[in-house]
Design a protein around this motif. Structure first.
Motif, PDB file in Angstrom:
ATOM      1  N   ALA A 152       6.658  -3.121  -2.938  1.00  0.00           N
ATOM      2  CA  ALA A 152       5.818  -1.847  -3.246  1.00  0.00           C
ATOM      3  C   ALA A 152       5.664  -1.726  -4.797  1.00  0.00           C
ATOM      4  O   ALA A 152       4.752  -1.381  -5.059  1.00  0.00           O
ATOM      5  N   GLU A 153       6.731  -1.880  -5.351  1.00  0.00           N
ATOM      6  CA  GLU A 153       6.642  -1.581  -6.889  1.00  0.00           C
ATOM      7  C   GLU A 153       5.759  -2.748  -7.496  1.00  0.00           C
ATOM      8  O   GLU A 153       4.949  -2.225  -8.347  1.00  0.00           O
ATOM      9  N   LEU A 154       5.982  -4.038  -7.308  1.00  0.00           N
ATOM     10  CA  LEU A 154       5.055  -4.774  -8.035  1.00  0.00           C
ATOM     11  C   LEU A 154       3.559  -4.687  -7.543  1.00  0.00           C
ATOM     12  O   LEU A 154       2.781  -4.942  -8.361  1.00  0.00           O
ATOM     13  N   LEU A 155       3.369  -4.356  -6.143  1.00  0.00           N
ATOM     14  CA  LEU A 155       2.088  -4.193  -5.798  1.00  0.00           C
ATOM     15  C   LEU A 155       1.232  -2.914  -6.395  1.00  0.00           C
ATOM     16  O   LEU A 155       0.272  -3.217  -6.881  1.00  0.00           O
ATOM     17  N   LYS A 156       2.229  -1.989  -6.638  1.00  0.00           N
ATOM     18  CA  LYS A 156       1.794  -0.877  -7.573  1.00  0.00           C
ATOM     19  C   LYS A 156       1.180  -1.286  -8.942  1.00  0.00           C
ATOM     20  O   LYS A 156       0.230  -0.906  -9.298  1.00  0.00           O
ATOM     21  N   ASN A 157       2.027  -2.283  -9.627  1.00  0.00           N
ATOM     22  CA  ASN A 157       1.632  -2.435 -10.970  1.00  0.00           C
ATOM     23  C   ASN A 157       0.764  -3.482 -10.968  1.00  0.00           C
ATOM     24  O   ASN A 157      -0.258  -3.633 -11.918  1.00  0.00           O
ATOM     25  N   ILE A 158       0.410  -4.444  -9.801  1.00  0.00           N
ATOM     26  CA  ILE A 158      -0.630  -5.388  -9.813  1.00  0.00           C
ATOM     27  C   ILE A 158      -2.000  -4.506  -9.635  1.00  0.00           C
ATOM     28  O   ILE A 158      -2.954  -5.054 -10.080  1.00  0.00           O
ATOM     29  N   ASN A 159      -1.695  -3.477  -8.766  1.00  0.00           N
ATOM     30  CA  ASN A 159      -3.182  -2.782  -8.364  1.00  0.00           C
ATOM     31  C   ASN A 159      -3.660  -1.921  -9.687  1.00  0.00           C
ATOM     32  O   ASN A 159      -4.690  -1.523  -9.982  1.00  0.00           O
ATOM     33  N   ALA A 160      -2.374  -1.498 -10.562  1.00  0.00           N
ATOM     34  CA  ALA A 160      -2.944  -0.764 -11.779  1.00  0.00           C
ATOM     35  C   ALA A 160      -3.436  -1.901 -12.851  1.00  0.00           C
ATOM     36  O   ALA A 160      -4.052  -1.332 -13.784  1.00  0.00           O
TER      37      ALA A 160
ATOM     38  N   ALA B  32      -6.958  -9.730  -1.425  1.00  0.00           N
ATOM     39  CA  ALA B  32      -5.894 -10.617  -1.382  1.00  0.00           C
ATOM     40  C   ALA B  32      -4.723 -10.152  -0.799  1.00  0.00           C
ATOM     41  O   ALA B  32      -4.226  -9.005  -1.328  1.00  0.00           O
ATOM     42  N   TYR B  33      -4.129 -11.002  -0.056  1.00  0.00           N
ATOM     43  CA  TYR B  33      -2.808 -10.647   0.478  1.00  0.00           C
ATOM     44  C   TYR B  33      -1.672 -11.378  -0.250  1.00  0.00           C
ATOM     45  O   TYR B  33      -1.614 -12.590  -0.315  1.00  0.00           O
ATOM     46  N   LEU B  34      -0.829 -10.633  -0.799  1.00  0.00           N
ATOM     47  CA  LEU B  34       0.400 -10.991  -1.352  1.00  0.00           C
ATOM     48  C   LEU B  34       1.661 -11.157  -0.627  1.00  0.00           C
ATOM     49  O   LEU B  34       2.288 -10.178   0.011  1.00  0.00           O
ATOM     50  N   SER B  35       2.423 -12.085  -0.855  1.00  0.00           N
ATOM     51  CA  SER B  35       3.766 -12.331  -0.184  1.00  0.00           C
ATOM     52  C   SER B  35       4.719 -12.238  -1.662  1.00  0.00           C
ATOM     53  O   SER B  35       4.684 -12.874  -2.472  1.00  0.00           O
ATOM     54  N   ILE B  36       5.609 -11.205  -1.532  1.00  0.00           N
ATOM     55  CA  ILE B  36       6.461 -10.790  -2.727  1.00  0.00           C
ATOM     56  C   ILE B  36       8.047 -11.106  -2.248  1.00  0.00           C
ATOM     57  O   ILE B  36       8.475 -10.587  -1.400  1.00  0.00           O
ATOM     58  N   PHE B  37       8.805 -11.920  -3.201  1.00  0.00           N
ATOM     59  CA  PHE B  37      10.169 -12.105  -2.908  1.00  0.00           C
ATOM     60  C   PHE B  37      10.786 -11.706  -4.035  1.00  0.00           C
ATOM     61  O   PHE B  37      10.330 -12.030  -5.208  1.00  0.00           O
TER      62      PHE B  37
ATOM     63  N   THR C 202      -8.921  -6.146  -4.377  1.00  0.00           N
ATOM     64  CA  THR C 202      -8.077  -5.348  -3.741  1.00  0.00           C
ATOM     65  C   THR C 202      -6.613  -6.005  -3.305  1.00  0.00           C
ATOM     66  O   THR C 202      -7.087  -7.122  -2.642  1.00  0.00           O
ATOM     67  N   PHE C 203      -5.639  -5.639  -3.355  1.00  0.00           N
ATOM     68  CA  PHE C 203      -4.399  -6.250  -3.247  1.00  0.00           C
ATOM     69  C   PHE C 203      -3.634  -5.489  -2.338  1.00  0.00           C
ATOM     70  O   PHE C 203      -3.723  -4.404  -2.197  1.00  0.00           O
TER      71      PHE C 203
END
Length: 120
Positions: free
Chosen positions: A60-68, A49-54, A92-93
């Motif tokens: 990077a911080e949010l992606l780390k939390n999501i993967n955790a 899954a490819y996420l666009s974060i605003f 996998t995000f």
């Protein structure tokens, strides 16, 4: 080449992940997470899954939390789609930085146009 079934499952998972992230980010003000695309393997066992974060600074911080918390997300998807899918895929995000890339191109093009206007 993706099969029709893969494409349907991609869209279904993308919608459900979007709903999950919408509910999660309501608690955080000023943060928006959208699912730009989902790609599922031919055996339907692995989904990327490819996420666009605003804002992108928090990406990077949010992606780390999501993967955790990927197991909790997979559980939520299982609860929502358990009747429609036989196998709930492993997730996998990834960070989709295509919007930042487009922003950068626009900025560079505008900078070139302003330089030409001053010289011309």
């Amino acid at each position: 080449m993706e099969s029709t079934r893969q494409q349907k499952i991609n869209r279904l998972i993308q919608k459900e992940l979007g709903d999950i992230f919408l509910l999660q980010t309501k608690q955080m003000t000023g943060v928006l997470v959208s699912v730009s695309s989902v790609r599922i393997s031919p055996d339907l066992g692995v989904a990327k899954a490819y996420l666009s974060i605003f804002p992108s600074e928090k990406g990077a911080e949010l992606l780390k939390n999501i993967n955790a918390n990927v197991k909790a997300i997979r559980y939520d998807i299982g609860q929502r789609l358990g009747k429609q899918l036989r196998i709930i895929p492993e997730f996998t995000f990834f960070l989709d930085d295509s919007l930042d890339y487009l922003d950068n191109i626009d900025r560079l093009l505008n900078k070139d146009n302003k330089t030409e206007d001053k010289n011309g």
